[in-house]
Design a protein around this motif. Structure first.
Motif, short mmCIF file in Angstrom:
data_model
loop_
_atom_site.label_atom_id
_atom_site.label_comp_id
_atom_site.label_asym_id
_atom_site.label_seq_id
_atom_site.Cartn_x
_atom_site.Cartn_y
_atom_site.Cartn_z
N ALA A 420 -13.64 10.02 19.54
CA ALA A 420 -14.94 10.66 20.43
C ALA A 420 -16.04 9.52 20.50
O ALA A 420 -16.58 9.29 21.62
CB ALA A 420 -15.41 11.89 19.79
N ALA A 421 -16.03 8.78 19.56
CA ALA A 421 -16.98 7.70 19.58
C ALA A 421 -16.70 6.43 20.45
O ALA A 421 -17.55 6.09 21.16
CB ALA A 421 -17.27 7.27 17.96
N HIS A 422 -15.47 6.46 20.36
CA HIS A 422 -14.88 5.19 21.24
C HIS A 422 -15.15 5.61 22.72
O HIS A 422 -15.75 4.79 23.62
CB HIS A 422 -13.42 5.09 21.04
N SER A 423 -14.94 6.84 22.99
CA SER A 423 -15.09 7.58 24.41
C SER A 423 -16.55 7.27 24.86
O SER A 423 -16.84 7.13 25.95
CB SER A 423 -14.47 8.83 24.59
N TYR A 424 -17.58 7.59 23.90
CA TYR A 424 -18.74 7.51 24.34
C TYR A 424 -19.17 6.23 24.46
O TYR A 424 -19.87 5.98 25.54
CB TYR A 424 -19.55 8.09 23.27
N VAL A 425 -18.92 5.35 23.67
CA VAL A 425 -19.26 3.86 23.97
C VAL A 425 -18.95 3.34 25.13
O VAL A 425 -19.54 2.72 25.78
CB VAL A 425 -18.63 2.95 22.54
N ARG A 426 -17.65 3.72 25.55
CA ARG A 426 -16.88 3.22 26.66
C ARG A 426 -17.74 3.84 27.86
O ARG A 426 -18.08 3.17 28.92
CB ARG A 426 -15.65 3.64 26.96
N SER A 427 -18.15 5.12 27.94
CA SER A 427 -19.07 5.27 29.03
C SER A 427 -20.38 4.79 28.96
O SER A 427 -21.33 5.03 30.12
CB SER A 427 -19.47 7.14 28.66
N LYS A 428 -20.88 4.30 28.15
CA LYS A 428 -22.35 3.63 28.10
C LYS A 428 -21.99 2.02 28.07
O LYS A 428 -23.00 1.30 27.72
CB LYS A 428 -22.95 3.78 26.71
N ALA A 429 -20.92 1.50 28.67
CA ALA A 429 -20.61 0.13 28.87
C ALA A 429 -21.89 -0.78 29.58
O ALA A 429 -22.11 -1.79 29.01
CB ALA A 429 -19.34 0.02 29.34
#
Length: 592
Positions: A420-429
């Motif tokens: 979940a943390a990885h997906s959120y960081v990716r969305s905030k690239a």
């Protein structure tokens, strides 16, 4: 001849009338009947049952199993303190003083205890509807607090464990007709106390939740719940026993360990772990005097310096409580006791330099943050069976296909939290200045050191998000912060448990700033004053707050520099091509 035969017959009858112990059964029964009639602690119904059972014994052979079982039953009925309560009245004004003398802990906790004692004082020992439950890791003073309460009220104190009980009969007793029948642990406790109003500490309640059957937990609730226990029925005794005057206190290792069947009836008071300063104070005031007395030593035989106690805490224990700390002090005292026994009466000094000669090589090294900010290294806070602890989280990116690799004996909940943390960081690239293509061209490896220790739970989500953002954006993480918090897919930071223990762990490690979920703010008032004074708390609602406060300036890697250089070269080439084409176009216009 006839006279001698008559004498033999009389001798045989007399010997038959004497049991194996050399006591005439008739005399035993008369003594038993006398005890029943003279007893003031039994009720009318119990007295009648005892007399009836004694009448039955007169018709039984003293060698029969039934005779022994019936007599044992009568003895149990006589041993229960049906009406024998403590006649000592306690002075409430002195109760607080006595608790302060015997227990060192939060004043808030003491106030809650005093409120309950006040109610018992005003109502004549009657309990309120909820059941008191003390929650804290081993060594945080649950038993000491319960014992101090009993002493302050001049009540008997009994300590029992229900950890090994798996059947209802263990608590409520078995039927008299069963072979080897006995009362349950509750009635046995009353017998040992000798009064109907003792303070009873019930430990290891959390293990009842591990049983497949709910019957043991429900049987325990029937005994300790004030709604039911005024007529508690033990299967062996067969008469209702009034337990409403018994002060039952349950103990568990954490609030999460309270069985669901009992949680709605418990009022849980959480006992936090001790910080180093508190441990030293408790050792000097309570532990060391007690241990010296048990080992036959005097104060002049051994002297513990404050630095020596600090070294024991930091290098020979790993706990929020005091159990290991006390054991290490006992090891030192045993060494001195041995020397004293052979005639060596010198004074032994336990300081920072001599601790190793008593306890050997240091067993633990205090986990500390790095000396400087690093990319991909964050400090999370974890709750363990020994209290709070630091959890170093490491991250690394490498050429690959966008895979997320996790190592460190992680449970399923923690793995899902990382995803979940990885997906959120990716969305905030875009916000973080990360090229979207990097998530497809690089693998990310998240590692939790101490791989032999299983880890699980969602509270590392905040720290993992920061690590992933750090390695992908190539921005170092501040080395003076620690954090805890569960992260949602929308980037919200949710409340977590065990905050007091986690913050205490950060304080022990000398970390000055802690990121805490905003919803946990209300719990900070329970922390010791020293921690509140020396620690800065930053309350976070979203992962974006963590990025803004936890990441430092951009530090490009060699790969990123090459990539930027290549991009600049391409831009320069494109500019040259554009310029050349414009010149050609301009020449064409002039010819026309």
């Amino acid at each position: 001849m006839k006279k001698s035969e008559n004498k033999c017959e009389k001798g045989e009858r007399l010997s038959a009338a004497v049991n194996s112990n050399g006591v005439i059964p008739g005399r035993v029964l008369r003594d038993l009947r006398k005890r029943v009639n003279s007893s003031r602690s039994i009720t009318k119904d119990v007295r009648e049952r005892c007399l009836t059972e004694i009448d039955r014994l007169e018709h039984l052979s003293d060698a029969s199993v039934e005779y022994g079982a019936t007599r044992q039953y009568i003895e149990w009925l006589l041993s229960i303190p049906w009406k024998a309560g403590s006649k000592r009245q306690f002075d409430f004004k002195k109760v607080e003083q006595r608790i302060d003398q015997d227990y060192y802990g939060s004043q808030k906790i003491k106030n809650k205890i005093l409120e309950r004692i006040a109610i018992r004082k005003l109502t004549g020992n009657s309990s309120i509807n909820s059941i008191l439950c003390l929650a804290g890791v081993p060594g945080t003073g649950k038993a000491s607090l319960a014992k101090a309460m009993a002493k302050a009220m001049d009540k008997e104190f009994i300590r029992i464990s229900v950890g090994g009980l798996s059947k209802a009969t263990d608590i409520k007793g078995s039927n008299r007709t069963s072979l080897g029948a006995l009362p349950g642990i509750i009635i046995q406790t009353l017998k040992n106390a000798g009064t109907i109003d003792p303070v009873v500490l019930i430990e290891d309640v959390e293990y009842l939740a591990e049983e497949a059957s709910t019957v043991p937990a429900m049987s325990l609730l029937e005994a300790i719940d004030p709604r039911y226990n005024c007529r508690f029925l033990d299967n062996y005794i067969g008469f209702p026993v009034d337990l409403s005057n018994v002060f039952f206190i349950c103990a568990v290792k954490s609030t999460e360990d309270v069985p669901d069947l009992l949680s709605h009836r418990f009022e849980v008071i959480e006992l936090p772990g001790y910080i180093e300063k508190e441990k030293i104070h408790i050792a000097q005031k309570y532990i060391i005097p007690t241990v010296l007395k048990k080992h036959g030593l005097l104060k002049k035989n051994i002297v513990f310096s404050e630095n020596g106690l600090k070294k024991i805490i930091r290098n020979y224990t790993l706990e929020a409580g005091l159990l290991q700390f006390k054991r290490q002090i006992e090891v030192i005292c045993r060494h001195v006791a041995k020397e004293k026994a052979v005639g060596n009466n010198k004074t032994w000094m336990v300081n920072e330099k001599t601790v190793g000669s008593f306890l050997g090589t240091a067993q633990y090294t205090l986990e500390k943050p790095g000396d400087s900010p690093e990319i991909g290294v964050a400090i999370g806070l974890a709750w363990t069976g020994q209290g709070g602890d630091l959890m170093i989280i490491e991250g690394l990116r490498m050429k690959g296909s966008g895979e997320v690799i996790t190592t460190g004996s992680l449970g399923e909940v923690m793995k899902e939290s990382i995803q979940a943390a990885h997906s959120y960081v990716r969305s905030k690239a875009d916000v973080l200045g990360i090229d979207h293509g990097d998530f497809d061209n690089f693998d990310i490896h998240i590692h939790f050191p101490s791989g032999a220790i299983p880890k699980d739970g969602p509270s590392a989500g905040a720290a993992v998000s920061l690590v992933i953002a750090s390695v992908m954006a190539e921005r170092p993480i501040r080395n003076d912060i620690a954090m805890t918090g569960e992260v949602t897919l929308r980037g919200k930071v949710l409340q977590v448990g065990g905050l007091i223990e986690k913050v205490s762990a950060a304080y022990r490690a000398g970390i000055p700033t802690i990121f805490v979920p905003k919803d946990n703010k209300k719990e900070l008032k329970d922390l010791p004053a020293d921690i509140l004074k020396k620690t800065k708390f930053i309350f976070i609602e979203s992962v974006d707050d963590i990025f803004a406060r936890g990441l430092l300036d951009f530090v490009p890697s060699s790969y990123t520099l090459e990539k930027l250089f290549a991009e600049e070269l391409n831009k320069a080439k494109n500019r040259k091509k554009t310029g050349a084409s414009r010149k050609i176009a301009a020449k064409g216009k002039k010819k026309k």
